[in-house]
Design an enzyme around this catalytic site. Structure first.
Site, PDB file in Angstrom:
ATOM      1  N   GLY A  46       0.797  -1.218   0.000  1.00 51.49           N
ATOM      2  CA  GLY A  46       0.000   0.000   0.000  1.00 51.49           C
ATOM      3  C   GLY A  46       0.834   1.275   0.000  1.00 51.49           C
ATOM      4  N   HIS A  47       0.147   2.388  -0.156  1.00 48.87           N
ATOM      5  CA  HIS A  47       0.785   3.699  -0.286  1.00 48.87           C
ATOM      6  C   HIS A  47       1.585   4.094   0.948  1.00 48.87           C
ATOM      7  CE1 HIS A  47      -1.869   5.968   2.470  1.00 48.87           C
ATOM      8  NE2 HIS A  47      -2.819   5.137   2.061  1.00 48.87           N
ATOM      9  N   ASP A  48       2.716   4.748   0.713  1.00 50.31           N
ATOM     10  CA  ASP A  48       3.562   5.329   1.767  1.00 50.31           C
ATOM     11  C   ASP A  48       4.173   4.278   2.694  1.00 50.31           C
ATOM     12  OD1 ASP A  48       3.234   8.391   1.496  1.00 50.31           O
ATOM     13  OD2 ASP A  48       1.173   7.677   1.458  1.00 50.31           O
TER      14      ASP A  48
ATOM     15  N   VAL B  24       1.076   3.102   4.800  1.00 48.94           N
ATOM     16  CA  VAL B  24       1.786   3.768   5.892  1.00 48.94           C
ATOM     17  C   VAL B  24       2.312   2.751   6.920  1.00 48.94           C
ATOM     18  CG1 VAL B  24       1.782   5.857   7.296  1.00 48.94           C
ATOM     19  CG2 VAL B  24       0.010   5.561   5.598  1.00 48.94           C
TER      20      VAL B  24
END
Length: 330
Positions: free
Chosen positions: A233-235, A253
């Site tokens: 997933g993102h970040d 995150v």
């Protein structure tokens, strides 16, 4: 996301058409979602229970929907709709590129390119890179020496790939972040403006998906090896020398430190940390941060030895109940 040039609090308010509180010459040098902010960044908050987190974060400018006392050294932008205005601000400094953008890449020596390969704008390809048939490479991408992209790989805008990386067929590196805000009419998307940054000597299996950061970076460290059908997933930041087996899902995150092993079908919840050298057995579910140097197992991750003791105890439960009650309950 770092801005192409610094902007003052007054200038930011003019761009967004909103009020500001603080020094008009207070500078904004970047913008980031709250989990990845740095000094100089602007972040946003529109839910009261998160006001304090945003105001005391490393961000030095806060886009907020309520006027409040300005913390020392910070500035506020007062907006009726911080989420939407954050999207507008980010897009002002990094316009969204059309998915149909095309350009001529800068090619190093001995680059091998298959048929039907499409390049975006401002692409840099290092020496000895091999790109398989039907591959799509977005704009602002750089690929380091000796990297191999197998057929039908998709590399999203602004992705940075190190040296001697291998990406197997059908993987998508740099897709949009999965980040939405619920509205009465549906869900509004937070515009993806970050990158994926892949280190050197990384292997990524077939059919993997690694999302861009919202406004910061999704990072895969040097020498990390990722099996087929893995979602990142993102970040999320994955350290060096990690080993991630097939069908693992990692939310946004997440911080995965060096030398972590995630065996097949592990699921990792958002916004937590897995410590250095941790090992997660197959199908383990991670709902909270885990210490490094330990082995975990279970639908809700518990140290493996404890989980195995509990399983052994459950197997004895019918026998124990039979002894206590005198009844056969098997």
């Amino acid at each position: 996301m770092k801005l192409s040039q610094s902007v003052s609090l007054r200038e930011a308010a003019l761009i967004l058409g909103c009020r500001f509180v603080g020094d008009p010459d207070h500078l904004i040098t970047g913008c980031n979602e709250i989990h990845r902010v740095e000094p100089g960044d602007m972040t946003f908050v529109d839910v009261e229970k998160y006001y304090q987190k945003a105001l005391t974060s490393l961000a030095t400018t806060v886009l907020i929907n309520k006027e409040t006392e300005v913390p020392v050294g910070k500035g506020l932008l007062i907006s009726d709709n911080p989420f939407t205005d954050y999207n507008r601000f980010a897009a002002h400094f990094q316009p969204i590129l059309p998915v149909t953008a095309e350009g001529q890449p800068f090619l190093g020596r001995n680059v091998s390119i298959g048929r039907n390969v499409v390049f975006g704008q401002d692409v840099v390809i290092g020496d000895d890179v091999t790109i398989g048939h039907n591959t799509v490479i977005g704009s602002g991408v750089s690929i380091g020496r000796g990297t191999i992209l197998y057929p039908q790989v998709t590399i999203g805008d602004y992705t940075q790939i190190g040296e001697e990386v291998c990406i197997q067929a059908g993987s998508v590196i740099g897709g949009e972040a999965f980040y939405f805000k619920t509205r009465p009419w549906g869900r509004e998307k937070l515009v993806t403006q970050g990158r994926v940054v892949i280190g050197s000597h990384v292997d990524i299996g077939a059919g993997c998906t690694i999302d861009r950061g919202v406004s910061a970076d999704t990072i895969i460290g040097d020498w990390t090896k990722i099996d087929n059908l893995v979602q990142i997933g993102h970040d999320t930041v994955i350290g060096k020398r990690c080993l991630i087996a097939a069908q693992v899902g990692v939310a946004g995150v997440v911080n995965i430190e060096d030398d972590v092993i995630l065996w097949g079908q592990v699921g990792v919840n958002k916004d937590l940390t897995i410590g250095k050298g941790a090992v997660l057995m197959g199908k383990t579910g991670v709902m909270s941060s885990l210490e490094g140097g330990k082995t975990y197992l279970g639908m809700i991750a518990t140290e493996a030895r404890q989980t195995l003791r509990e399983v052994a105890a459950l197997r004895r439960l019918p026998e124990l109940l039979r002894k206590w009650t005198g009844k056969d309950i098997s």
